[in-house]
Design a protein around this motif. Sequence first.
Motif, mmCIF file in Angstrom:
data_model
loop_
_atom_site.group_PDB
_atom_site.id
_atom_site.type_symbol
_atom_site.label_atom_id
_atom_site.label_comp_id
_atom_site.label_asym_id
_atom_site.label_seq_id
_atom_site.Cartn_x
_atom_site.Cartn_y
_atom_site.Cartn_z
ATOM 1 N N LEU A 19 9.244 -0.670 4.209
ATOM 2 C CA LEU A 19 7.974 0.052 4.336
ATOM 3 C C LEU A 19 8.141 1.046 5.471
ATOM 4 N N ARG A 20 8.595 2.248 5.118
ATOM 5 C CA ARG A 20 9.029 3.239 6.110
ATOM 6 C C ARG A 20 7.905 3.669 7.049
ATOM 7 N N GLY A 21 6.683 3.669 6.546
ATOM 8 C CA GLY A 21 5.583 4.104 7.387
ATOM 9 C C GLY A 21 5.274 3.145 8.522
ATOM 10 N N ARG A 39 0.828 -1.194 0.000
ATOM 11 C CA ARG A 39 0.000 0.000 0.000
ATOM 12 C C ARG A 39 0.869 1.252 0.000
ATOM 13 N N LYS A 40 0.431 2.264 -0.703
ATOM 14 C CA LYS A 40 1.177 3.516 -0.768
ATOM 15 C C LYS A 40 1.393 4.110 0.616
ATOM 16 N N GLU A 41 0.377 4.020 1.487
ATOM 17 C CA GLU A 41 0.484 4.645 2.811
ATOM 18 C C GLU A 41 1.494 3.940 3.713
ATOM 19 N N TRP A 42 1.990 2.792 3.298
ATOM 20 C CA TRP A 42 3.021 2.107 4.080
ATOM 21 C C TRP A 42 4.402 2.734 3.880
ATOM 22 N N GLY A 43 4.545 3.659 2.943
ATOM 23 C CA GLY A 43 5.827 4.324 2.727
ATOM 24 C C GLY A 43 6.834 3.432 2.034
ATOM 25 N N SER A 87 7.404 -4.396 8.431
ATOM 26 C CA SER A 87 8.010 -3.304 7.666
ATOM 27 C C SER A 87 9.126 -3.771 6.740
ATOM 28 N N LYS A 88 9.460 -5.060 6.785
ATOM 29 C CA LYS A 88 10.494 -5.611 5.917
ATOM 30 C C LYS A 88 9.925 -6.785 5.123
ATOM 31 N N PRO A 89 9.248 -6.504 3.996
ATOM 32 C CA PRO A 89 8.703 -7.574 3.156
ATOM 33 C C PRO A 89 9.806 -8.248 2.345
ATOM 34 N N PRO A 92 8.466 2.959 12.362
ATOM 35 C CA PRO A 92 8.454 3.575 13.704
ATOM 36 C C PRO A 92 7.608 2.809 14.710
ATOM 37 N N GLY A 93 6.431 2.388 14.291
ATOM 38 C CA GLY A 93 5.552 1.667 15.195
ATOM 39 C C GLY A 93 6.128 0.335 15.632
ATOM 40 N N GLU A 94 6.777 -0.356 14.696
ATOM 41 C CA GLU A 94 7.379 -1.643 15.052
ATOM 42 C C GLU A 94 8.564 -1.472 15.993
ATOM 43 N N LEU A 95 9.427 -0.493 15.686
ATOM 44 C CA LEU A 95 10.594 -0.278 16.546
ATOM 45 C C LEU A 95 10.176 0.195 17.934
#
Length: 337
Positions: free
Chosen positions: A172-174, A130-134, A189-191, A177-180
């Motif tokens: 997936l930069r978006g 998704r685009k919103e995932w950065g 965030s790492k597909p 932050p939440g995962e870290l």
Amino acid sequence: MKLATLQQGGRDGTLVVVSRDLQRQRAVPSIARTMLAALDDWDSVEPQLRQVYEALNSGSIEGEPFVEAACHSPLPRTWQWADGSAYINHVELVRKARGAEVPESFYTDPLMYQGGSDGFLPPRGKVVARKEWGIDFEAEVTVVTGDVPMGATPEQAARAIRLVMLVNDVSLRGLIPGELAKGFGFFQSKPASAFSPVAVTPDELGDAWRDSKLHLPLLVHLNGKLFGKPNAGVDMTFDFGQLVAHAARTRTLCAGSIIGSGTVSNKQGSLWGSSIDNGGVGYCCLAEVRTYETIEQGQPKTPFMDHGDVVRIEMLDGAGRSIFGTIENEVDTQSAP
């Protein structure tokens, strides 16, 4: 020697020997059906593969045309994929953008995360997100090891390096932050990553491979425009011997383990002198240029990837010939769940 894996013959593909000019290939089922099989028995298999390679280059045996688009990543799946962050300039920039200091230990003890290795994208595979995932790319150099004993020294680890590849370590930069913030590291965030069509033995790189580093520019094009060309051998705080040894500090590494360099990044001073348009060497990920923009302009202006965007990653030898073939990943946001 150059090796590749075709997208045929099952989930692990079919191993082929590829000519130096990337024009011809030869399947070698009587020697090793897959890349993992070859790595598992490298000491006996490598001389046989090299014999085929030399015959293919000399023209003493025939081969079929080599088509990069028919390739999977050299290892479509493997036992382990661990990615370091050997270019401290990249770490310094990202932390500076959020007003954080770089701990002194970062200069002596490599950062590393364990990625998903149960399935990789083909070099021409689409990044579905998704685009919103950065959506971001990260252009890197990687090595594939043989068996590495627990507690191996950097010198021992360097001798265990069997192959060298390039990778697009998709981020997936978006979601990062939440995962870290949970304190447990990357996961969603790492597909899946995509590796270069061709894996090469270190000796094939000649003088460009020294001190367990690859001293050549890594070329990144975004939507057909040159985006980065930093030298992978410059500003690399930890060499591959050190990175492999770090991964093996408390565990053995089995043959087929992949260890990455992290985003290639050269020190450049400022935003105005770092981009290709301003005479710099550019960047190997979007996050880095966005970091420069945040530091110098207060906020990022360059967007992350969108539907239809294409990143191209490759490396050329001194004569301008492709060494590993080309990674070319297009973003597909419409198929994302």
